[in-house]
Design an enzyme around this catalytic site. Structure first.
Site, PDB file in Angstrom:
ATOM      1  N   ARG A  51       0.922  -1.255  -0.020  1.00 46.00           N
ATOM      2  CA  ARG A  51      -0.035   0.068  -0.053  1.00 46.00           C
ATOM      3  C   ARG A  51       0.990   1.268   0.041  1.00 46.00           C
ATOM      4  O   ARG A  51       0.408   2.371  -0.552  1.00 46.00           O
ATOM      5  CB  ARG A  51      -0.970   0.058   1.031  1.00 46.00           C
ATOM      6  CG  ARG A  51      -2.208  -0.313   0.937  1.00 46.00           C
ATOM      7  CD  ARG A  51      -3.108  -0.236   2.114  1.00 46.00           C
ATOM      8  NE  ARG A  51      -2.426  -0.808   3.418  1.00 46.00           N
ATOM      9  CZ  ARG A  51      -2.918  -0.904   4.628  1.00 46.00           C
ATOM     10  NH1 ARG A  51      -4.093  -0.399   4.726  1.00 46.00           N
ATOM     11  NH2 ARG A  51      -2.241  -1.131   5.551  1.00 46.00           N
ATOM     12  N   LYS A 148       2.720 -19.434   5.623  1.00 42.59           N
ATOM     13  CA  LYS A 148       2.087 -19.888   6.958  1.00 42.59           C
ATOM     14  C   LYS A 148       1.993 -18.450   7.726  1.00 42.59           C
ATOM     15  O   LYS A 148       2.694 -17.508   7.746  1.00 42.59           O
ATOM     16  CB  LYS A 148       2.777 -21.023   7.651  1.00 42.59           C
ATOM     17  CG  LYS A 148       3.874 -20.247   8.449  1.00 42.59           C
ATOM     18  CD  LYS A 148       4.693 -21.605   9.266  1.00 42.59           C
ATOM     19  CE  LYS A 148       3.988 -21.593  10.546  1.00 42.59           C
ATOM     20  NZ  LYS A 148       4.976 -20.829  11.709  1.00 42.59           N
ATOM     21  N   LYS A 182      14.691 -26.905   3.365  1.00 39.50           N
ATOM     22  CA  LYS A 182      16.038 -27.041   4.089  1.00 39.50           C
ATOM     23  C   LYS A 182      16.755 -28.349   3.429  1.00 39.50           C
ATOM     24  O   LYS A 182      16.033 -29.554   3.176  1.00 39.50           O
ATOM     25  CB  LYS A 182      15.701 -27.360   5.728  1.00 39.50           C
ATOM     26  CG  LYS A 182      15.179 -26.289   6.422  1.00 39.50           C
ATOM     27  CD  LYS A 182      15.299 -26.261   7.816  1.00 39.50           C
ATOM     28  CE  LYS A 182      14.625 -25.112   8.656  1.00 39.50           C
ATOM     29  NZ  LYS A 182      15.639 -23.928   8.873  1.00 39.50           N
ATOM     30  N   HIS A 240       5.704 -27.476  10.820  1.00 37.99           N
ATOM     31  CA  HIS A 240       7.238 -27.938  10.533  1.00 37.99           C
ATOM     32  C   HIS A 240       7.414 -29.500  11.095  1.00 37.99           C
ATOM     33  O   HIS A 240       7.978 -30.299  10.588  1.00 37.99           O
ATOM     34  CB  HIS A 240       8.217 -26.885  11.161  1.00 37.99           C
ATOM     35  CG  HIS A 240       8.086 -25.653  10.787  1.00 37.99           C
ATOM     36  ND1 HIS A 240       7.635 -25.315   9.445  1.00 37.99           N
ATOM     37  CD2 HIS A 240       8.207 -24.449  11.474  1.00 37.99           C
ATOM     38  CE1 HIS A 240       7.632 -24.105   9.551  1.00 37.99           C
ATOM     39  NE2 HIS A 240       7.854 -23.485  10.724  1.00 37.99           N
TER      40      HIS A 240
HETATM   41  C1  BG6 Z   1       8.659 -20.149  11.891  1.00 35.49           C
HETATM   42  C2  BG6 Z   1       8.082 -19.694  13.160  1.00 35.49           C
HETATM   43  O1  BG6 Z   1       7.725 -20.850  11.039  1.00 35.49           O
HETATM   44  O2  BG6 Z   1       9.513 -21.334  12.158  1.00 35.49           O
HETATM   45  C3  BG6 Z   1       9.175 -19.196  14.141  1.00 35.49           C
HETATM   46  O3  BG6 Z   1       6.923 -19.170  13.221  1.00 35.49           O
HETATM   47  C4  BG6 Z   1      10.124 -20.004  14.248  1.00 35.49           C
HETATM   48  O4  BG6 Z   1       8.353 -19.237  15.432  1.00 35.49           O
HETATM   49  C5  BG6 Z   1      10.720 -20.554  12.902  1.00 35.49           C
HETATM   50  O5  BG6 Z   1      10.990 -19.501  15.108  1.00 35.49           O
HETATM   51  C6  BG6 Z   1      12.091 -21.407  12.960  1.00 35.49           C
HETATM   52  O6  BG6 Z   1      12.575 -21.385  11.893  1.00 35.49           O
HETATM   53  P1  BG6 Z   1      13.952 -22.100  11.759  1.00 35.49           P
HETATM   54  O7  BG6 Z   1      14.272 -22.246  10.056  1.00 35.49           O
HETATM   55  O8  BG6 Z   1      14.805 -20.824  12.301  1.00 35.49           O
HETATM   56  O9  BG6 Z   1      14.315 -23.147  12.287  1.00 35.49           O
END
Ligand code: BG6
Length: 483
Positions: A51, A148, A182, A240
Site C-alpha cells: 500500500r 504460513k 531445508k 514443521h
Molecule cells: C517459523 C516460526 O515458522 O519457524 C517461528 O513461526 C520459528 O516461531 C521459525 O522461530 C523457525 O525456523 P528456523 O528455520 O529458524 O528453524
C-alpha cells in the site's frame, strides 16, 4: 563435486507485502543470492507491491538496504547489487481497493512465467487472489505463493483453501512450509529412497522409536502478540514437525513427483492416532536471571499459551505399529538444534554380556546447525587391553564434504526457484494442510477445555522436567540437546 545451477525460465515475480519484514529478511535476499548464483537472467523482473506510496527508486533503496543488512551484500558485490536492482520495480497496490491493479497489469509480460508471492496476512489471500484473477493479471499458468500460518484451525484452513481455489487451481497454489526447503529435509528422502541400505530396516521390526526435536534458543520477544494466539502447537508442530514426521514415516512414493510424494504424506497424517493429554507436556518459559519470561514477552500476564510442547505420537499403520514418535519443540531452550533421531533396536542377542550392554544404532539427521547425517555405531575400543566396546560415529557433516559454492542454500532460495520451475513437491497441498489441522484441532481443544496451565521451565534449560518423563515412562530418554 561441481555445483550445477540449473537456470530457470524468465519470470515476472510480483511480491505483495514487499516492504514487510519477511520480504526484507528472507525473500529479497534469497532472490539476490539466486541471481548471484546465475540461476536467473537479467530478463526476469521482481515487482514489489504494497500500500505504501513509494516510487521505483525509493523501493530499490529499501531493497538495497535490506540486502546489505540481511543478504550479506557487501561493497565488494556492488556490481551484482546494481545488476540485481535493475530487475526490481515497484507498483503501489491497494489489496482491498481498486488502486494500482491496472498499473500492475501493464507491467506483466506475455512471455514470462508469472508468480505472485503473498507475503501478507492470510486475511488478504482470498481478496488478492480474486483481484488477480478478475483483472486478468493471473493467467492459467500463473503461480500463487502463500505463507504460513495457513489457518488457525481446520475451519479457517478450509476457508482459506476455498478462497484461493475460487481463483486458482490447486496446481497453481504453492503453500510454503520453509522446513521443506531445508537441505537435510530433502536429504532425508535421498537417504531413504536413493539407498538400499536403510529402507529394509525402516520399520517397527528394526526401529525402536524416533525422536524429532526442533529446539530454539530464541524467545518470542518482538512477536509475542502473534505467538500468544498461536503457541508451539500451531506455530511449529502442526506444520514443521508434522512435515518432518511425514517424510520420516511415509511409504516410498512411486516416483519423485509432487503428487506422488504428497499422497504418501497425507496417508501418514491420516494414520496418526489422536494424542491423549497424558502423552503431551506443555511448557512455558519463566523469567531468568537476565531474561524476561514468556508472560512479559507476550504482554499477557494470564497467558496459558505453550512455548514448549513434547508429545508421544503413534503412527497407526503396518510399518509403524509399536514404534512411537516423540516430538518436542520450544523457545528459549538451551540450544538451537533441529534433528530427527532414529533409534534402532538393540541387537537381538548380546555376545559381549560381560563387557557392555548391547546398544542399538542411532541415525541422526541434523537440520541445523551443522547440517548433516550421523550414524552412531558401536566398535571395539581401539588399542590393547582386551575386548572393550565404545561408541563411534559415521559422520557426514555437509559443511565438511561440500565446497563453499555447494554449501546448503537458504530454504527460501530453493523454494522460490521451485515456484518458478513449477515444481510443487516441497509445498503443502490443500488436503495435507487440512489433514494436519484435523489431527491438531482436538488436541488443542482438549487444552482449551481444561484451561490447563503449562509447566514452567527455565530459559536456557531443556524444557520442563515433566517432559523428561514422557520417554522415561517407556524406559527411553531424550537425546541431550545438541548431544
Ligand atoms: C517459523 C516460526 O515458522 O519457524 C517461528 O513461526 C520459528 O516461531 C521459525 O522461530 C523457525 O525456523 P528456523 O528455520 O529458524 O528453524
Amino acid at each position: 563435486m561441481v555445483s550445477r545451477v540449473i537456470p530457470v525460465q524468465k519470470f515476472d515475480l510480483v511480491l505483495f507485502g514487499a516492504t514487510g519484514d519477511l520480504a526484507r529478511r528472507k525473500i529479497l535476499p534469497s532472490l539476490f543470492h539466486r541471481f548471484q548464483a546465475g540461476q536467473f537472467s537479467d530478463e526476469s523482473r521482481i515487482i514489489g507491491t504494497s500500500r505504501s506510496k513509494l516510487d521505483g527508486d525509493a523501493f530499490r533503496t529499501m531493497v538495497s538496504e535490506a540486502l546489505c543488512e540481511f543478504g550479506g551484500a557487501k561493497s565488494a558485490e556492488e556490481k551484482d547489487l546494481a545488476a540485481f536492482l535493475e530487475l526490481v520495480d515497484y507498483v503501489p497496490v491497494d489489496a482491498r481497493g481498486d488502486g494500482g491493479w491496472g498499473q500492475l497489469k501493464a507491467q506483466m509480460r506475455p512471455d514470462a512465467t508469472r508468480a505472485f508471492y503473498l507475503s501478507v496476512g492470510p486475511s488478504l489471500f482470498g481478496e488478492i487472489a480474486g483481484r488477480l484473477k478478475e483483472s486478468g493479471i493471473a493467467t492459467e499458468d500463473s503461480r500463487i505463493v502463500v505463507e504460513k500460518p495457513f489457518g488457525h484451525d481446520l475451519a479457517s484452513a478450509k476457508a482459506l483453501n476455498e478462497d484461493l481455489r475460487a481463483s486458482f487451481e490447486e496446481h497453481q497454489i504453492y503453500r510454503i512450509d520453509h522446513y521443506l526447503g531445508k537441505e537435510t529435509v530433502q536429504n532425508l528422502m535421498a537417504l531413504r529412497f536413493a539407498n538400499s541400505l536403510f529402507e529394509p530396516l525402516w520399520n517397527s521390526t528394526h526401529i525402536d522409536h524416533v525422536q524429532i526435536t526442533v529446539a530454539e534458543s530464541i524467545s518470542v520477544e518482538g512477536r509475542g502478540e502473534y505467538y500468544d494466539h498461536s503457541g508451539a502447537m500451531r506455530d511449529m508442530v502442526q506444520n514443521h514437525l508434522m512435515q518432518l514426521l511425514c517424510l520420516t514415516a511415509m511409504e516410498p512414493p512411486s516416483k519423485f513427483s509432487s503428487n506422488a510424494v504428497r499422497d504418501e504424506k497425507v496417508k501418514v497424517i491420516e494414520s496418526l492416532e489422536p494424542v491423549p493429554n497424558s502423552d503431551i507436556v506443555r511448557g512455558q518459559y519463566g523469567p531468568g536471571l537476565d531474561h524476561a519470561g514468556y508472560l512479559e514477552h507476550a504482554n499477557n500476564p494470564n497467558s496459558r499459551t505453550e512455548s514448549f510442547v513434547a508429545m508421544k505420537v503413534q503412527v497407526s499403520n503396518w510399518r509403524w505399529a509399536g514404534t512411537p514418535f516423540y516430538l518436542r519443540t520450544g523457545k528459549c531452550l538451551r540450544e538451537r538444534v533441529s534433528e530427527i533421531a532414529v533409534y534402532f533396536r538393540d541387537p537381538p542377542h548380546n555376545i559381549f554380556p560381560n563387557i557392555d550392554p548391547a546398544r542399538g544404532n542411532v541415525l541422526v539427521i541434523r537440520l541445523q546447525p551443522d547440517e548433516g547425517i550421523t550414524l552412531h555405531t558401536t566398535i571395539k575400543d581401539p588399542g590393547p587391553g582386551g575386548m572393550r566396546l565404545t561408541g563411534a560415529k559415521l559422520d557426514m557433516t555437509f559443511a565438511d564434504t561440500l565446497s563453499e559454492q555447494e554449501q546448503p542454500q537458504d530454504a527460501y532460495e530453493r523454494l522460490i526457484m521451485d515456484v518458478i520451475r513449477g515444481d510443487q513437491t516441497l509445498f503443502m497441498r490443500g488436503d495435507e494442510v487440512e489433514a494436519a489441522w484435523a489431527w491438531a484441532d482436538p488436541i488443542i481443544a482438549g487444552w482449551d477445555d481444561r484451561r490447563h496451565a503449562p509447566h514452567p521451565y527455565d530459559p536456557g534449560s531443556s524444557g520442563p522436567e515433566e517432559a523428561l518423563l514422557l520417554p522415561h515412562r517407556d524406559h527411553r530418554h531424550w537425546r541431550r540437546l545438541g548431544g
